[in-house]
Scaffold this active site. Sequence first.
Site, PDB file in Angstrom:
ATOM      1  N   ASP A  19      -5.708  -6.854   5.553  1.00 54.47           N
ATOM      2  CA  ASP A  19      -6.931  -6.430   4.879  1.00 54.47           C
ATOM      3  C   ASP A  19      -7.818  -7.650   4.634  1.00 54.47           C
ATOM      4  O   ASP A  19      -9.014  -7.660   4.961  1.00 54.47           O
ATOM      5  CB  ASP A  19      -6.533  -5.784   3.543  1.00 54.47           C
ATOM      6  N   ASP A  28      -1.791 -18.451   4.326  1.00 51.73           N
ATOM      7  CA  ASP A  28      -2.812 -19.342   3.752  1.00 51.73           C
ATOM      8  C   ASP A  28      -3.287 -20.357   4.797  1.00 51.73           C
ATOM      9  O   ASP A  28      -4.481 -20.663   4.902  1.00 51.73           O
ATOM     10  CB  ASP A  28      -2.307 -20.036   2.481  1.00 51.73           C
ATOM     11  N   TYR A  69       0.806  -1.225   0.000  1.00 47.96           N
ATOM     12  CA  TYR A  69       0.000   0.000   0.000  1.00 47.96           C
ATOM     13  C   TYR A  69       0.837   1.272   0.000  1.00 47.96           C
ATOM     14  O   TYR A  69       0.327   2.351   0.288  1.00 47.96           O
ATOM     15  CB  TYR A  69      -0.922   0.024   1.237  1.00 47.96           C
ATOM     16  N   LYS A  85       4.149 -14.674   4.833  1.00 52.01           N
ATOM     17  CA  LYS A  85       4.468 -15.659   3.802  1.00 52.01           C
ATOM     18  C   LYS A  85       5.997 -15.643   3.666  1.00 52.01           C
ATOM     19  O   LYS A  85       6.554 -15.416   2.577  1.00 52.01           O
ATOM     20  CB  LYS A  85       3.763 -15.265   2.490  1.00 52.01           C
TER      21      LYS A  85
END
Length: 362
Positions: free
Chosen positions: A248, A224, A124, A191
């Site tokens: 988010d 995930d 962002y 991740k």
Amino acid sequence: MSHRITLIPGDGIGPEVVEATRRAIEATGTDVTWDRRQMGAGAFSRTGRALPADTVASIRENRVALKGPIETPVTSGLGSVNVTLRQELDLFANVRPCRLYPGVPSLYDDVDLTVIRENTEDMYTGFEFEMGSVAVKELMRFVQDTTGRRVRQDSGISIKMISREGSARIVRFAFDEARRLGRSKVTAAHKANIMKFSDGLFLEVAREVAATYPDVSFEDRIIDALCMQLVQAPERFDVLVLPNLYGDIASELAAGLIGGVGVAPGAHVGGVDGRELAVFEATHGTAPDLAGTNTANPIGVMLSGAMLLRHVGEVDAGNRLEAAVAEVLADGAHVPRDLRTIDDDRPPAGTFQVADAVIARL
Ligand code: ATP
């Protein structure tokens, strides 16, 4: 004590749900002077600015704001009014409590977690390079020179950036929040197995910070796997801390566990000491299809109002407002349209009826 609070009705359903919340806050007996300001598409059409300087100055001065959802007009020159506001005021932490209240339809019985999302970094930062532009070609050359690998010519590029300092402050914030709320565990998501220098740094810093909070336990999850486990057994989680983009997505996922964005509160917090500025707001968007129809669910923003009251030291008023909302939800006589199940034959309650029902219980 009197509180001066910036009030930003916003766009779409914003004015209705913010008005419901303003009335409920006043009905707690808290002495508030509202400093009404504009932001978003309405502000743009009236003043030519989507993020007027006086609105930003008002939040800086009052340190606390109640804000509705905002639409970013395409011609305003801002990628996103919300993101610009958060960057200008360095509102680095998004706090999203996700508690399932009795009476709210959900697949689950027990959800009570808080998602802490980093708000200023990651994908962002606005470092965006359009396909075919001179800048993207230079970037491609740089990537090829430094890695020996070619980027597809027809690519657009967005840069993900995660810093040591940005990671440390959001993880510290999450641990401080865990302590403040009497929570026992912080879970960091990442991740790091794929993005070693961005998410890997976030994880490394999270572990360092965790070591300085021996009273709160710590674990990490690959994003995930976290999503799967949240869906399978949300009761296993307590406080989650995530970089911007995962935050988010995970906060929206968590909202889905507790009845949807119509009931999910949130705050954006920042400033030098992590507590200086706080904007309490809707976690949902402007829902223009519902604007002006008295059908929007005001509960999410009302619960943000309860957070606001506690933040300004009106803990009893905040707790009473949350309890009144919980009673209305449990009672089931005033069910907003978005909380009705398919076979529900109760008539839906409008925005103002829900607000009145909450106020009547204060
Ligand atoms: P934005 O792009 O402005 O963030 P969005 O497209 O992500 O918005 P939301 O407005 O958050 O989406 O929500 C999508 C839909 O959920 C809306 O069109 C509306 O039907 C419903 N919705 C959102 N907020 C509410 C609410 N407070 N009450 C009832 N329904 C809502």
